[in-house]
Design a protein around this motif. Structure first.
Motif, short mmCIF file in Angstrom:
data_model
loop_
_atom_site.label_atom_id
_atom_site.label_comp_id
_atom_site.label_asym_id
_atom_site.label_seq_id
_atom_site.Cartn_x
_atom_site.Cartn_y
_atom_site.Cartn_z
N TYR A 240 0.84 -1.21 0.00
CA TYR A 240 0.00 0.00 0.00
C TYR A 240 0.87 1.26 0.00
CZ TYR A 240 -3.19 3.56 1.85
OH TYR A 240 -3.92 4.71 2.04
N ARG A 258 -9.79 4.63 -4.61
CA ARG A 258 -8.90 3.51 -4.89
C ARG A 258 -8.21 3.00 -3.63
NH1 ARG A 258 -6.03 4.72 -10.77
NH2 ARG A 258 -7.94 5.36 -11.85
N ARG A 259 -7.96 3.91 -2.69
CA ARG A 259 -7.35 3.48 -1.43
C ARG A 259 -8.28 2.50 -0.70
NH1 ARG A 259 -3.24 6.97 0.69
NH2 ARG A 259 -2.87 8.81 -0.61
N TRP A 262 -8.64 -0.81 -2.42
CA TRP A 262 -7.45 -1.67 -2.22
C TRP A 262 -7.53 -2.41 -0.89
CZ3 TRP A 262 -3.64 -2.16 1.41
CH2 TRP A 262 -2.52 -2.92 1.07
N GLN A 266 -7.64 -6.41 0.04
CA GLN A 266 -6.64 -7.02 0.91
C GLN A 266 -7.28 -7.76 2.07
OE1 GLN A 266 -3.25 -7.17 0.48
NE2 GLN A 266 -3.83 -6.39 -1.53
#
Length: 804
Positions: A240, A258-259, A262, A266
């Motif tokens: 990250y 997008r953070r 992600w 995960q």
């Protein structure tokens, strides 16, 4: 008196003469004197017998008492002896029991020591064997067996804490500690090998060895567990930090989604691959998410500081919205148990936080702000449970919320300008008697916008930005009050050149001198109603702001100044209405003072100036009343202020009417009564629904106009003899002012020489003022009631009709 008795002989105030007179009230009753004497002798003998019996009965009392005391003392001695015997027997029994159980007690102690020895030896055997097994299993990495065995060994070792002085026991304890240290280092090495800090993650799933190693770590020093968690999470988030470096395009706020996408991937990947490796009580999924939030907050803070000039309102709100959505998602997925160890500071929320706007945050824009009087009586909603993740990322946006506040400042400025432009373009509201004075629609629009800003800002922050927003609210509440309300009040003209006496005397019925048109009166009433709505709404706006802001900042929210501003607008509006009606009545009063009252030959109907005043009142007051139907208390204020302004002015003009003949004074008295009746009926004049005037208003009118009537009655009274005239004046007016008395004398047309002697007499006849007393008391006592006055006026009217 010892015993209660009805016998007259037993009374304390016994009188022998009265008693004998009662027995022999007449001469004829003396015939039974022998019988009465025999009865009294019989009573004396019985009384002697009773006394003798009582005296004899008391001779043996002392002897009986002494005998009873001796018997009691003997009984006590016998009881004491018995108790002592029982105590001696109890002591002997206790000694006997001790002798019997002496051997049994020794056996009991021996048994207890033997049991303890056997238990300790068993524990020692278990400890020695457990330590050997523990060392062997550690070397073979049999973590599954080690987890259960280590817990047992630690528990057994606790029993030997008091035997640590024995070398063998101390040696075993040191071996256990050494095995624990070795296990800790070994497990950390295994995790480092499985998840190296440098390089990529293993593609395969977790091994059973690591899963058992986590169970062992639960028993070891908590620092081992923390180290494992820290290393695993750091390695898991290393990708990250690389992907979303500060210099990367995806790191900016416009791609903040997008953070969060992600981390969602995960977490799903972690659940699939490593979900079973860590014990459930470690909450590893939540810990990864929390650490991601900390890292994200730090990274976003850093990049926003660097590129602060690029932050726009829409971009900031977009980022905050996405972030709060993500925090809400975390709250649904996790319990927040890992936050309790102080890794993140929860945002402060005021304890009594009841958010009245939560229910309609997604509602339509046209919803009115929930600041209605009826809502204040409703029970408040129960507090919604806090989101433990609220602010964990979004706190980083707080330093940059000034961009949002500045934007709202600009938007509100444009909104006020639009209100001003709309008012100029559309003009004042059209008068509508049916609906009453309508509130300007712009104020509702303003508070609807305030509501949206407040709800939005409270979602972003409940700290300093809310205080800044409150300051903006205050600024534009004042601007609205001055630009929209005060700025549109009709202006009064100071010049009165067109109101000449000649034109007033020639004034015919139907001609008008009112300064304000119907539209202007309706506009003033509309502005007054709007100011009253704004005043009430601002008060509740303050309460809602205090509910939403942090408890420590509540004292800094104070909208009293803005409420005072709206109160000033209300006061100015009422004053304008009063001045307008007052000015319309001025010419008539001036005409009254210019009339030749000494030349009036007969009393007729009410004078033209009274008709003129009544005409203006009938034209203005119904319009004002209908337009202030929704704010009744301010219409009452208008009536009271008008009465307080008109009546003193009328009395002043009354003093200018000089000299006055007797007939002229009668005509003025009739006119004054007509005005009094009109003023008493003022609140409901021209209305189909007759309402009783408020008591406070009626009191002012009756007091003021009765004074005017008393003045005229004094003028009508003959000034001869002077003493009677002066006393009559003091009784009727109760006014100790020589100026007022001088004006009365001027109205009567007395010469200066007569006036000076009257004034001297007046000063002599003045009553001494009572200490701390109120001079109005004598007026209220001496002044006749309105009913008495009306009856006198009716008699006067009948007299006039007869003359005609």
């Amino acid at each position: 008196q010892v015993f209660p008795s009805q016998d007259p002989l037993d009374r304390a105030d016994f009188n022998a003469v009265e008693y004998i007179n009662a027995l022999f009230p007449t001469e004829q009753s003396l015939a039974n004197i022998d019988e009465v004497v025999n009865k009294i002798r019989l009573k004396i003998r019985r009384l002697d017998d009773n006394i003798r019996t009582v005296v004899r009965g008391q001779t043996n009392v002392g002897q009986d008492g002494r005998q009873a005391l001796e018997e009691a003392q003997k009984a006590i001695q016998q009881l004491f002896g018995k108790i002592k015997d029982i105590k001696d027997k109890a002591e002997k029994s206790e000694q006997m029991v001790k002798e019997i159980t002496r051997d049994i007690k020794q056996l009991d102690h021996a048994k207890r020591h033997l049991t303890t020895s056997i238990t300790t030896l068993n524990h020692l055997h278990m400890l020695a064997g457990g330590v050997d097994s523990l060392e062997a299993m550690t070397r073979r990495r049999q973590y599954g067996e080690v987890a259960n065995l280590l817990q047992g060994v630690v528990n057994v070792l606790e029993h030997f804490n008091k035997y640590m002085g024995i070398p063998q026991i101390r040696q075993l304890s040191e071996r256990v500690k050494a095995a624990q240290n070795e296990l800790g280092q070994q497990i950390l090495a295994d995790f480092e090998e499985a998840f190296p800090s440098q390089g990529t993650k293993r593609t395969g799933g977790p091994s059973n060895v690591l899963r058992d190693a986590c169970l062992v770590a639960n028993v070891l020093d908590p620092r081992i567990k923390q180290e494992i968690i820290k290393k695993f999470i750091k390695q898991h988030l290393s990708e990250y930090l690389v992907l979303f470096q500060e210099n990367q395009d995806v790191a900016w706020l416009d791609k903040i989604d997008r953070r969060y996408a992600w981390i969602k991937r995960q977490l799903v990947d972690y659940e699939e691959k490593y979900g079973r490796m860590f014990p459930p009580e470690w909450c590893m999924t939540e810990r990864i998410a929390v650490e991601f939030c900390h890292v994200t907050r730090a990274e976003l803070s850093k990049i926003m500081r660097t590129r602060a000039k690029e932050i726009e309102v829409k971009l900031l709100l977009f980022a905050i919205q996405r972030t709060t959505n993500f925090e809400g998602l975390l709250a649904k997925r996790f319990s927040g148990c890992t936050l309790a160890d102080g890794t993140v500071k929860k945002p402060e929320v005021p304890p009594p936080s009841t958010n009245p706007f939560l229910e309609d945050e997604t509602g339509a824009e046209a919803d009115e702000i929930v600041i209605e009087k009826s809502d204040t009586d409703k029970p408040k909603k129960p507090k919604v449970p806090d989101n433990p993740f609220h602010g964990i990322v979004s706190k980083c946006f707080e330093p940059h919320l000034y961009v949002y506040i500045e934007s709202q400042d600009k938007n509100l400025g444009e909104l006020i300008d639009r209100f001003v432009a709309d008012f100029k373009a559309q003009g004042p509201p059209k008068p509508n008697v049916d609906e009453g004075g309508a509130v300007l629609p712009s104020c509702a629009d303003l508070f609807v916008y305030y509501k949206k800003c407040m709800v939005q800002c409270s979602q972003l922050s409940t700290g300093e930005p809310m205080i800044a927003l409150t300051t903006i609210f205050q600024k534009y509440l004042r601007e609205y009050a001055w630009k929209i309300l005060s700025g549109n009040l009709p202006k009064t003209t100071s010049s009165s050149g067109g109101l000449t006496i000649t034109s007033l005397l020639k004034e015919k019925e139907g001609s008008e001198v009112a300064k304000f048109t119907l539209e202007e009166l309706c506009l003033i009433c509309s502005i007054l109603s709007t100011a009253e709505y704004c005043l009430a709404t601002t008060q509740q706006l303050e309460e809602k702001l205090k509910e939403k802001v942090d408890a420590s900042l509540m004292e800094r929210i104070n909208l009293t100044g803005e409420m005072d501003t709206f109160s000033i607008v209300i006061s100015n509006s009422i004053q304008l209405l009063v001045q307008d009606l007052d000015a319309a009545c001025d010419p008539a009063l001036t005409a009254m003072s210019k009339m030749q009252w000494q030349n009036v030959e007969h009393v007729g109907d009410q004078s033209p100036y009274v008709t003129s005043v009544i005409l203006h009142i009938k034209q203005n007051v119904p319009i004002i009343r209908d337009n202030l139907a929704s704010t009744r208390k301010y219409f009452t204020q208008f009536c009271i202020k008008f009465a307080n302004s008109f009546i003193p002015k009328f009395i002043n003009h009354l003093f200018k009417c000089k000299p006055i003949s007797m007939v002229g004074a009668e005509q003025l008295l009739l006119d004054t009564h007509s005005l009094k009746m009109v003023l008493l009926d003022l609140p409901s004049i021209g209305s189909q629904v007759v309402r009783k005037a408020p008591a406070s208003y009626t009191k002012i009118v009756v007091k003021g106009m009765t004074r005017a009537e008393m003045i005229l009655k004094v003028v009508m009274a003959p000034h001869e003899p002077p003493v009677v005239f002066v006393d009559n004046y003091i009784k009727l007016l109760a006014d100790c002012s020589t100026d007022t008395f001088q004006k009365i004398l001027d109205m009567k047309g007395l010469k200066r020489s007569e006036q000076s002697s009257m004034l001297d007499l007046f000063r002599l006849r003045l009553p001494a003022p009572p200490p701390g007393g109120d001079s109005t008391g004598s007026l209220s006592l001496s002044a006749p009631t309105p009913e008495q006055e009306s009856s006198r006026i009716r008699k006067l009217e009948k007299l006039i009709k007869k003359r005609l």
